[in-house]
Design a protein around this motif. Structure first.
Motif, PDB file in Angstrom:
ATOM      1  N   LEU A 209       0.604  -1.167   0.166  1.00  0.00           N
ATOM      2  CA  LEU A 209      -0.062   0.668   0.192  1.00  0.00           C
ATOM      3  C   LEU A 209       0.900   1.842  -0.030  1.00  0.00           C
ATOM      4  CD1 LEU A 209      -3.156  -0.984   2.460  1.00  0.00           C
ATOM      5  CD2 LEU A 209      -2.798  -1.146   0.330  1.00  0.00           C
ATOM      6  N   ARG A 210       2.066   1.097   0.307  1.00  0.00           N
ATOM      7  CA  ARG A 210       2.877   1.914   0.521  1.00  0.00           C
ATOM      8  C   ARG A 210       2.966   2.644  -1.162  1.00  0.00           C
ATOM      9  NH1 ARG A 210       7.274   0.532   2.562  1.00  0.00           N
ATOM     10  NH2 ARG A 210       6.489  -0.097   4.581  1.00  0.00           N
ATOM     11  N   SER A 211       3.508   1.346  -1.048  1.00  0.00           N
ATOM     12  CA  SER A 211       4.003   1.622  -3.263  1.00  0.00           C
ATOM     13  C   SER A 211       2.576   1.836  -3.920  1.00  0.00           C
ATOM     14  CB  SER A 211       4.352   0.303  -3.851  1.00  0.00           C
ATOM     15  OG  SER A 211       5.816   0.236  -2.762  1.00  0.00           O
ATOM     16  N   ARG A 212       1.460   1.396  -3.715  1.00  0.00           N
ATOM     17  CA  ARG A 212       0.214   1.725  -4.004  1.00  0.00           C
ATOM     18  C   ARG A 212      -0.510   1.427  -3.262  1.00  0.00           C
ATOM     19  NH1 ARG A 212       0.533  -1.479  -9.232  1.00  0.00           N
ATOM     20  NH2 ARG A 212      -1.607  -0.388  -9.723  1.00  0.00           N
TER      21      ARG A 212
ATOM     22  N   VAL B 271      11.550  -9.778 -13.866  1.00  0.00           N
ATOM     23  CA  VAL B 271      10.241  -9.620 -12.834  1.00  0.00           C
ATOM     24  C   VAL B 271      11.008 -10.291 -12.220  1.00  0.00           C
ATOM     25  CG1 VAL B 271       8.720  -8.762 -12.178  1.00  0.00           C
ATOM     26  CG2 VAL B 271       9.105  -8.340 -14.805  1.00  0.00           C
ATOM     27  N   SER B 272      11.113  -9.054 -10.574  1.00  0.00           N
ATOM     28  CA  SER B 272      11.702 -10.545  -9.839  1.00  0.00           C
ATOM     29  C   SER B 272      11.100  -9.873  -8.363  1.00  0.00           C
ATOM     30  CB  SER B 272      12.707 -10.616  -9.677  1.00  0.00           C
ATOM     31  OG  SER B 272      13.728 -11.410  -8.346  1.00  0.00           O
ATOM     32  N   PHE B 273      10.206 -10.459  -7.443  1.00  0.00           N
ATOM     33  CA  PHE B 273       9.730  -9.564  -5.996  1.00  0.00           C
ATOM     34  C   PHE B 273      10.700  -9.787  -5.378  1.00  0.00           C
ATOM     35  CE2 PHE B 273       5.995  -9.753  -9.098  1.00  0.00           C
ATOM     36  CZ  PHE B 273       5.137  -8.488  -7.953  1.00  0.00           C
ATOM     37  N   PRO B 274      11.549  -9.267  -4.250  1.00  0.00           N
ATOM     38  CA  PRO B 274      12.080  -9.286  -3.237  1.00  0.00           C
ATOM     39  C   PRO B 274      11.412  -9.741  -2.187  1.00  0.00           C
ATOM     40  CG  PRO B 274      11.491  -6.834  -3.218  1.00  0.00           C
ATOM     41  CD  PRO B 274      11.388  -7.545  -4.512  1.00  0.00           C
TER      42      PRO B 274
ATOM     43  N   PRO C 100      10.649  -2.886  -7.031  1.00  0.00           N
ATOM     44  CA  PRO C 100      10.480  -1.003  -7.246  1.00  0.00           C
ATOM     45  C   PRO C 100       8.233  -1.919  -7.407  1.00  0.00           C
ATOM     46  CG  PRO C 100      10.944  -2.089  -9.542  1.00  0.00           C
ATOM     47  CD  PRO C 100      11.522  -2.828  -8.423  1.00  0.00           C
ATOM     48  N   PRO C 101       7.515  -0.399  -7.385  1.00  0.00           N
ATOM     49  CA  PRO C 101       6.206  -0.236  -6.786  1.00  0.00           C
ATOM     50  C   PRO C 101       5.668  -0.339  -8.396  1.00  0.00           C
ATOM     51  CG  PRO C 101       7.139   1.796  -6.035  1.00  0.00           C
ATOM     52  CD  PRO C 101       8.254   1.470  -7.339  1.00  0.00           C
ATOM     53  N   ASP C 102       6.824  -0.607 -10.026  1.00  0.00           N
ATOM     54  CA  ASP C 102       5.486  -1.129 -11.176  1.00  0.00           C
ATOM     55  C   ASP C 102       5.616  -2.364 -11.646  1.00  0.00           C
ATOM     56  OD1 ASP C 102       8.597  -1.409 -11.371  1.00  0.00           O
ATOM     57  OD2 ASP C 102       8.153  -0.525 -13.465  1.00  0.00           O
ATOM     58  N   LEU C 103       6.149  -3.522 -10.109  1.00  0.00           N
ATOM     59  CA  LEU C 103       6.408  -4.662 -11.025  1.00  0.00           C
ATOM     60  C   LEU C 103       4.867  -5.542 -11.482  1.00  0.00           C
ATOM     61  CD1 LEU C 103       8.926  -5.827  -7.724  1.00  0.00           C
ATOM     62  CD2 LEU C 103       9.257  -5.731 -10.401  1.00  0.00           C
ATOM     63  N   LEU C 104       4.060  -5.545 -10.310  1.00  0.00           N
ATOM     64  CA  LEU C 104       2.586  -5.955 -10.800  1.00  0.00           C
ATOM     65  C   LEU C 104       2.419  -4.900 -12.465  1.00  0.00           C
ATOM     66  CD1 LEU C 104       0.699  -5.570  -7.545  1.00  0.00           C
ATOM     67  CD2 LEU C 104       2.179  -7.568  -9.027  1.00  0.00           C
ATOM     68  N   ASP C 105       3.091  -3.932 -12.142  1.00  0.00           N
ATOM     69  CA  ASP C 105       2.128  -3.242 -14.267  1.00  0.00           C
ATOM     70  C   ASP C 105       2.421  -4.473 -14.288  1.00  0.00           C
ATOM     71  OD1 ASP C 105       0.785  -1.646 -12.214  1.00  0.00           O
ATOM     72  OD2 ASP C 105       1.664  -0.389 -12.388  1.00  0.00           O
ATOM     73  N   ARG C 106       4.172  -4.597 -14.968  1.00  0.00           N
ATOM     74  CA  ARG C 106       4.687  -4.815 -15.458  1.00  0.00           C
ATOM     75  C   ARG C 106       4.819  -6.440 -15.566  1.00  0.00           C
ATOM     76  NH1 ARG C 106      10.990  -3.782 -12.626  1.00  0.00           N
ATOM     77  NH2 ARG C 106      11.340  -5.705 -13.909  1.00  0.00           N
ATOM     78  N   MET C 107       4.439  -7.038 -14.472  1.00  0.00           N
ATOM     79  CA  MET C 107       2.955  -8.616 -14.413  1.00  0.00           C
ATOM     80  C   MET C 107       1.928  -8.699 -15.793  1.00  0.00           C
ATOM     81  SD  MET C 107       4.465 -10.411 -11.206  1.00  0.00           S
ATOM     82  CE  MET C 107       2.742 -12.118 -11.867  1.00  0.00           C
TER      83      MET C 107
END
Length: 484
Positions: free
Chosen positions: A67-70, A230-233, A128-135
Motif C-alpha cells: 500500500l505504500r507503493s500503490r 521481473v523479480s520480487f524481493p 519497485p512499485p511497477d512490478l505488478l504493472d510489468r507482469m
C-alpha cells in the motif's frame, strides 16, 4: 343503439388490460429465468495473500509495503480462519463458510472486482512499485494459451512440464524443453492471471497454492510463462525453526487433502521421487464393493488408482514368496495371466490378482491351513482367509485395506484341471493339465511368477481369439472400452 357500442368499448378495454398484464408477467418470468451475470470487472489488480501461516507471518509488513507503493491497491488476505492475533487494517476473505453469512461471502468472485488478480506469498515486498504493472503487461502481450504469468519471489524460477492424467490419477513433473511452454514453475512465485480464469477453477485457492493451481491449469490446457526481468524481493517465512517445522507439517496435510480433492493419488517429482496420496495399509482402499465386475472408478473414466496397484503388487509378491517357500504349485490365473501376457503386469484397470493352486498342496502351507478355519494375520500384516463367496482363499493387503489376491484350488480329473467352486465368469472353464506340465516363469508386476506353458493358447481358449490384441473391460455388457 348506444348499449351495443358501450359493450364493445368495454370489451376492448378489458382485452387490452389482459394483454398488458400478460406482457408484464412474461417479461418478469423471463427475467427470473435468466441467471444474473457477474458484474463487469473493472481495470486494475487485486492482490490476494493465501500462502501464509497464522502462527507466524509478516502480513502487516506485506500490507504496508504494497500500500505504500500503490495506495489504491486492493489487498485481500484469503484464509480458512481469521488471522490470530488480528492485524488491523487487513481485508480478509474468509474461505470457510460461516452459518451466519450468505454462501457468497466465502467465494472469491464476491470480493474480487478487478480484471486481474495477483497471488502473492507471505514475506513479499513491492519494490519497485511497477512490478505488478510489468507482469500485467506481459500477460496482456502473451499468446492466448498463456493464462498464468509467474514472477520469481526469491531465487530464479525454473520452467517445468506438467503432465496430469486423470485416468491414471497422476501428476508428473519434468524439466521443460525450449520448444514447449511451461506447465508449472519450480520455486516461490508471484502468480498473475485474469480474475475470470480464477473464478473458473473449482478449487481456486486450495493449498499448496502453486501445485493446486498448476494441476487445474494443466487439465484445461493453460500455459504458464515466466515474466523475464521481473523479480520480487521476499523474506522467507516462517523465520523460526519451530515455525518452519509447523509449516512443513501443515503443508503435508494440506497437500494430501488437496491432491485427494483433485483426484491425484501419485505425484512424480523432478528428482524421480514419488509422493503418494491414496490408500495404505492403515486405511481402506480407494474404492468400494465391486458390482458386476466393474469398479466405480471405471464409470468415471479412470483406471485403478496407482496406490491400489502398488498394494496389489505388494500382496502378489508376498503371496508368491510364501507359496514358493512352502513348495505350493501355483500359476497366474484369469485376468492376471492376461495382464502378464499384455503388460508383464496387472491390467491397469484390474482390482485384484488371481492365482491358481493345486488343491492337494494346501496342506504344505501353514498360512493356508490356518485360513481354512477362519482367518490368519501373518507376521507382515497380510490377512489369509477363506472367501465367503465360494470355495477359495483370499489374501488381503491388511486388516484395513482389503485389496487382495484370490487363490483358486484346482485338482486334476482325467487329465483336466477342475475345481469345486465356480463364479460364473466366462473365463472360468476347465482346461487340460498339460498346460501346467511344466510351468514356466514370466515377468509379472515388477517380479516374476509361475504361469502355464503355452499361456497365449490358454488365454485364447478362456477369453476368446482376440482377447490379447483387443483389450476390454471385465464386463462389457455393463461398460465397454468401445462405448457400446
Amino acid at each position: 343503439m348506444r348499449c351495443p357500442l358501450c359493450h364493445v368499448l368495454i370489451a376492448l378495454t378489458l382485452l387490452c388490460n389482459v394483454l398488458l398484464l400478460y406482457y408484464s408477467w412474461h417479461l418478469q418470468f423471463r427475467a427470473l429465468g435468466r441467471q444474473a451475470p457477474l458484474p463487469a470487472l473493472a481495470p486494475g489488480i487485486t492482490v490476494i495473500v493465501r500462502e501464509f501461516r497464522a502462527f507466524e507471518h509478516g502480513l502487516a509488513e506485506l500490507n504496508r509495503s504494497f500500500l505504500r507503493s500503490r495506495p489504491s491497491l486492493r489487498l485481500l488476505i484469503a484464509s480458512d480462519v481469521l488471522p490470530y492475533p488480528p492485524v488491523p487494517g487487513l481485508s480478509v476473505l474468509k474461505l470457510h463458510p460461516s452459518p451466519e453469512q450468505p454462501s457468497s461471502a466465502s467465494r472469491p468472485e464476491s470480493h474480487i472486482h478487478s480484471r486481474l488478480v495477483a497471488l502473492v506469498p507471505d514475506g513479499t515486498a513491492l519494490n519497485p512499485p511497477d512490478l505488478l504493472d510489468r507482469m500485467a503487461q506481459k500477460l496482456r502481450d502473451a499468446p492466448p494459451s498463456i493464462r498464468i504469468m509467474a514472477a520469481a519471489a526469491g531465487p530464479d524460477l525454473r520452467c517445468l512440464h506438467l503432465n496430469v492424467s486423470t485416468r491414471q490419477w497422476t501428476a508428473e513433473y519434468r524439466p521443460a524443453v525450449a520448444s514447449e511452454p511451461c506447465g508449472a514453475v519450480s520455486g516461490t512465485a508471484v502468480l498473475m492471471l485474469r480474475s475470470r480464469d480464477l473464478f473458473e477453477l473449482p478449487f481456486p485457492l486450495a493449498r499448496p497454492l502453486q501445485a493446486a493451481l498448476f494441476i487445474q491449469a494443466a487439465l484445461r490446457g493453460w500455459g504458464v510463462q515466466i515474466a523475464e526481468g521481473v523479480s520480487f524481493p521476499r523474506t522467507p517465512l516462517p523465520a523460526t525453526d519451530h515455525g518452519r517445522w509447523k509449516s512443513e507439517q501443515a503443508e503435508r496435510q494440506e497437500e494430501a487433502a488437496t491432491m485427494r480433492a483433485l483426484g491425484v493419488r501419485l505425484v512424480r517429482g523432478l528428482d524421480g521421487g514419488e509422493r503418494w496420496f491414496g490408500c495404505s495399509k492403515e486405511t481402506q482402499r480407494c474404492f468400494g464393493t465391486v458390482v458386476g465386475e466393474t469398479p466405480e472408478y471405471l464409470y468415471e473414466g479412470r483406471w485403478t488408482p496407482p496406490c491400489c496397484l502398488r498394494a496389489l503388487r505388494a500382496t502378489a509378491h508376498h503371496v508368491i514368496k510364501v507359496l514358493e517357500r512352502n513348495g505350493v504349485r501355483y500359476w497366474l490365473e484369469g485376468g492376471s495371466l492376461l495382464g502378464a501376457a499384455r503388460h508383464g503386469d496387472i491390467i491397469p484397470w484390474d482390482y485384484d490378482v488371481d492365482l491358481g493352486i493345486y488343491l492337494e498342496d494346501i496342506v504344505l502351507c501353514a498360512e493356508l491351513r490356518g485360513a481354512q478355519g477362519g482367518s490368519l494375520v501373518d507376521a507382515e500384516g497380510f490377512v489369509w482367509e477363506r472367501a465367503v463367496e465360494g470355495d477359495f482363499f483370499r489374501v488381503q493387503y491388511s486388516q484395513s485395506n482389503h485389496l487382495h489376491v484370490d487363490l483358486w484350488p484346482f485338482y486334476p480329473r482325467d487329465g483336466v484341471m477342475t475345481r469345486d467352486s465356480w463364479t460364473g465368469h466366462p473365463q472360468d472353464v476347465e482346461f487340460p493339465e498339460s498346460f501346467l506340465q511344466p510351468l514356466q516363469t514370466i515377468a509379472f508386476a515388477g517380479g516374476t511368477a509361475q504361469a502355464p506353458n503355452r499361456h497365449l493358447e490358454l488365454l485364447r481358449m478362456k477369453f476368446g481369439e482376440k482377447s490379447i490384441e483387443e483389450p476390454e473391460y471385465p464386463n462389457s455388457a455393463l461398460l465397454s472400452m468401445r462405448g457400446r
